[in-house]
Design an enzyme around this catalytic site. Structure first.
Site, PDB file in Angstrom:
ATOM      1  N   ARG A 169      36.860  34.863  77.644  1.00 18.27           N
ATOM      2  CA  ARG A 169      38.071  35.101  76.824  1.00 18.27           C
ATOM      3  C   ARG A 169      38.152  34.194  75.599  1.00 18.27           C
ATOM      4  O   ARG A 169      39.241  33.786  75.173  1.00 18.27           O
ATOM      5  CB  ARG A 169      39.357  34.941  77.646  1.00 18.27           C
ATOM      6  CG  ARG A 169      39.468  35.855  78.826  1.00 18.27           C
ATOM      7  CD  ARG A 169      39.592  37.328  78.453  1.00 18.27           C
ATOM      8  NE  ARG A 169      39.552  38.120  79.656  1.00 18.27           N
ATOM      9  CZ  ARG A 169      38.439  38.676  80.163  1.00 18.27           C
ATOM     10  NH1 ARG A 169      37.273  38.550  79.543  1.00 18.27           N
ATOM     11  NH2 ARG A 169      38.479  39.381  81.262  1.00 18.27           N
ATOM     12  N   SER A 218      47.284  39.292  81.023  1.00 19.70           N
ATOM     13  CA  SER A 218      47.060  38.078  81.820  1.00 19.70           C
ATOM     14  C   SER A 218      47.525  36.858  81.039  1.00 19.70           C
ATOM     15  O   SER A 218      47.093  36.641  79.903  1.00 19.70           O
ATOM     16  CB  SER A 218      45.575  37.943  82.155  1.00 19.70           C
ATOM     17  OG  SER A 218      45.215  38.970  83.041  1.00 19.70           O
ATOM     18  N   GLU A 288      45.985  31.979  78.423  1.00 19.24           N
ATOM     19  CA  GLU A 288      45.098  32.972  77.792  1.00 19.24           C
ATOM     20  C   GLU A 288      45.852  33.628  76.626  1.00 19.24           C
ATOM     21  O   GLU A 288      45.293  33.898  75.569  1.00 19.24           O
ATOM     22  CB  GLU A 288      44.686  34.042  78.814  1.00 19.24           C
ATOM     23  CG  GLU A 288      43.813  35.135  78.214  1.00 19.24           C
ATOM     24  CD  GLU A 288      43.241  36.085  79.263  1.00 19.24           C
ATOM     25  OE1 GLU A 288      42.932  35.633  80.383  1.00 19.24           O
ATOM     26  OE2 GLU A 288      43.117  37.285  78.949  1.00 19.24           O
TER      27      GLU A 288
HETATM   28  C1  FAD Z   1      49.119  45.561  80.194  1.00 17.61           C
HETATM   29  C2  FAD Z   1      48.037  44.700  79.617  1.00 17.61           C
HETATM   30  C3  FAD Z   1      46.804  44.587  80.238  1.00 17.61           C
HETATM   31  C4  FAD Z   1      45.786  43.793  79.714  1.00 17.61           C
HETATM   32  N1  FAD Z   1      44.580  43.710  80.346  1.00 17.61           N
HETATM   33  C5  FAD Z   1      43.587  42.970  79.840  1.00 17.61           C
HETATM   34  C6  FAD Z   1      42.297  42.922  80.462  1.00 17.61           C
HETATM   35  O1  FAD Z   1      42.052  43.535  81.478  1.00 17.61           O
HETATM   36  N2  FAD Z   1      41.334  42.157  79.890  1.00 17.61           N
HETATM   37  C7  FAD Z   1      41.555  41.454  78.744  1.00 17.61           C
HETATM   38  O2  FAD Z   1      40.616  40.806  78.259  1.00 17.61           O
HETATM   39  N3  FAD Z   1      42.756  41.480  78.130  1.00 17.61           N
HETATM   40  C8  FAD Z   1      43.771  42.209  78.647  1.00 17.61           C
HETATM   41  N4  FAD Z   1      44.990  42.228  78.020  1.00 17.61           N
HETATM   42  C9  FAD Z   1      45.202  41.400  76.821  1.00 17.61           C
HETATM   43  C10 FAD Z   1      44.861  42.083  75.506  1.00 17.61           C
HETATM   44  O3  FAD Z   1      44.915  43.483  75.636  1.00 17.61           O
HETATM   45  C11 FAD Z   1      43.484  41.664  74.964  1.00 17.61           C
HETATM   46  O4  FAD Z   1      43.415  40.265  74.788  1.00 17.61           O
HETATM   47  C12 FAD Z   1      43.131  42.329  73.633  1.00 17.61           C
HETATM   48  O5  FAD Z   1      41.838  41.914  73.259  1.00 17.61           O
HETATM   49  C13 FAD Z   1      44.122  41.970  72.541  1.00 17.61           C
HETATM   50  O6  FAD Z   1      43.882  42.840  71.461  1.00 17.61           O
HETATM   51  P1  FAD Z   1      44.904  43.024  70.251  1.00 17.61           P
HETATM   52  O7  FAD Z   1      44.168  43.778  69.233  1.00 17.61           O
HETATM   53  O8  FAD Z   1      46.217  43.582  70.712  1.00 17.61           O
HETATM   54  O9  FAD Z   1      45.106  41.524  69.767  1.00 17.61           O
HETATM   55  P2  FAD Z   1      46.460  40.704  69.537  1.00 17.61           P
HETATM   56  O10 FAD Z   1      47.157  40.513  70.833  1.00 17.61           O
HETATM   57  O11 FAD Z   1      47.223  41.303  68.417  1.00 17.61           O
HETATM   58  O12 FAD Z   1      45.837  39.316  69.076  1.00 17.61           O
HETATM   59  C14 FAD Z   1      45.085  38.521  69.982  1.00 17.61           C
HETATM   60  C15 FAD Z   1      44.260  37.513  69.164  1.00 17.61           C
HETATM   61  O13 FAD Z   1      43.299  38.232  68.394  1.00 17.61           O
HETATM   62  C16 FAD Z   1      43.481  37.957  67.002  1.00 17.61           C
HETATM   63  N5  FAD Z   1      43.191  39.190  66.256  1.00 17.61           N
HETATM   64  C17 FAD Z   1      43.738  40.433  66.423  1.00 17.61           C
HETATM   65  N6  FAD Z   1      43.173  41.314  65.570  1.00 17.61           N
HETATM   66  C18 FAD Z   1      42.249  40.619  64.859  1.00 17.61           C
HETATM   67  C19 FAD Z   1      41.335  40.953  63.817  1.00 17.61           C
HETATM   68  N7  FAD Z   1      41.222  42.213  63.321  1.00 17.61           N
HETATM   69  N8  FAD Z   1      40.535  39.981  63.326  1.00 17.61           N
HETATM   70  C20 FAD Z   1      40.613  38.717  63.799  1.00 17.61           C
HETATM   71  N9  FAD Z   1      41.460  38.324  64.761  1.00 17.61           N
HETATM   72  C21 FAD Z   1      42.264  39.261  65.300  1.00 17.61           C
HETATM   73  C22 FAD Z   1      44.911  37.480  66.860  1.00 17.61           C
HETATM   74  O14 FAD Z   1      45.090  36.651  65.716  1.00 17.61           O
HETATM   75  C23 FAD Z   1      45.095  36.713  68.158  1.00 17.61           C
HETATM   76  O15 FAD Z   1      44.523  35.435  68.064  1.00 17.61           O
HETATM   77  C24 FAD Z   1      46.024  43.049  78.533  1.00 17.61           C
HETATM   78  C25 FAD Z   1      47.267  43.152  77.883  1.00 17.61           C
HETATM   79  C26 FAD Z   1      48.265  43.951  78.418  1.00 17.61           C
HETATM   80  C27 FAD Z   1      49.586  44.019  77.706  1.00 17.61           C
END
Ligand code: FAD
Length: 296
Positions: A169, A218, A288
């Protein structure tokens, strides 16, 4: 901030972030920038005062935005960055704003296996690359070939998988860098077998996680040799509340906003949980969820 460089995309001052993140809490971005394309983003960042902080935002599915909001510029990649193309039999080129569901569905259509796990992670390609998102035994670093990024300076770079220093992660993506595109590689697999695996993953999720809730996924990383949820449970925190923030009864490594929780409630509840786990088991849980911005 007095003036910002001209852009072709959309630049909004004082933009509320709560509607854009899963917890539905928190303050506003001083500026929200939705670039028209990667050139627009690069030109903007090159001209922007280097002292101004920049942060990427995907679906906000792994994020607590503090109640005082986020200083500087928050960058959100819209439709222009949501494409998924097939490069060859096993390789996909994906925009940084493409969702996990879209990427895994396209991979299924093209008979590319190994990408099914993205079906279950709500997020964008940029977030997956940055967070090394993973589930069901696979993670982003298993499929990433390379990614195109725009550095905070506006300079464009291609980073190979090995440049990202992936661990659980975590990546070494430079501060303020935005992932605009990523290349993923899987392996040949019949589409119906891929679909069956995606269905299995979706059903397992539904059973174990509060998917239709206001949450951030998480909350804590699994410490070496432990499951975070089991430590939280053993410390008696299942269902624990602080205002409208609650530790999920269904999956106790998830925090919930039951309605009117502030980000301060959610973060303080997380700190309560960390303290109780430390007292009960001696293990120090590491967040996380990304906590960004300033308190009110
Ligand atoms: C119901 C639920 C279940 C989930 N299950 C999992 C799972 O099984 N495994 C898992 O790993 N995660 C899980 N997550 C967490 C999440 O989905 C992941 O961490 C995912 O990678 C976040 O993506 P995001 O684009 O929404 O990023 P955000 O939440 O918007 O941002 C997360 C980080 O990424 C950065 N970021 C976002 N977009 C960019 C970009 N284009 N360039 C550079 N940096 C960027 C942000 O600045 C921040 O630091 C879950 C979340 C929820 C709500």
């Amino acid at each position: 901030m007095s003036s910002l460089p001209p852009v072709r995309g959309k630049l909004t001052p004082n933009a509320p972030l709560a509607p854009l993140v899963w917890f539905k809490s928190g303050g506003a971005a001083e500026w929200l920038f939705e670039p028209a394309d990667a050139d627009d983003l690069a030109a903007f960042l090159a001209a922007l005062d280097p002292a101004v902080p920049v942060m990427g935002l995907g679906l906000g599915s792994n994020m607590i935005v503090r109640d005082g909001g986020v200083q500087g510029v928050v960058i959100r990649l819209g439709k222009a960055f949501a494409s998924v193309e097939q490069l060859d039999e096993t390789t996909l080129r994906c925009g940084g704003g493409a969702s996990g569901i879209l990427v895994s569905s396209k991979a299924r259509d093209w008979g590319i296996g190994g990408v099914e796990f993205l079906r279950s992670i709500p997020g964008t390609v940029g977030g997956f690359v940055r967070m090394n998102g993973g589930a069901y035994g696979r993670e982003t670093c298993d499929i990433l070939v390379d990614c195109d990024i725009v550095l905070r300076s506006g300079e464009r770079r291609v980073l190979a998988n090995a440049d990202l220093g992936y661990t659980y992660r975590h990546s070494n993506l430079p501060e303020g860098a935005i992932v605009v595109r990523a290349t993923f590689r899987g392996f040949l697999k019949p589409s119906d077998a891929i679909q069956a695996e995606m269905d299995r993953i979706a059903a397992a999720r539904e059973e174990s996680q509060p998917l239709r809730s206001k949450t951030g996924g998480s909350t804590f990383k699994n410490p070496e040799g432990h499951k975070a949820w089991a430590l939280v449970d053993a410390a008696g925190c299942r269902g624990l509340r602080r205002g409208d923030a609650q530790v999920s009864e269904k999956h106790c490594n998830f925090l919930l906003n039951l309605g009117e929780a502030t980000s301060a409630d959610i973060e303080a509840l997380g700190e309560d949980v960390r303290a109780r786990v430390k007292a009960q088991s001696g293990v120090e849980l590491e967040w996380e969820i990304q906590r960004v911005g300033v308190a009110k």
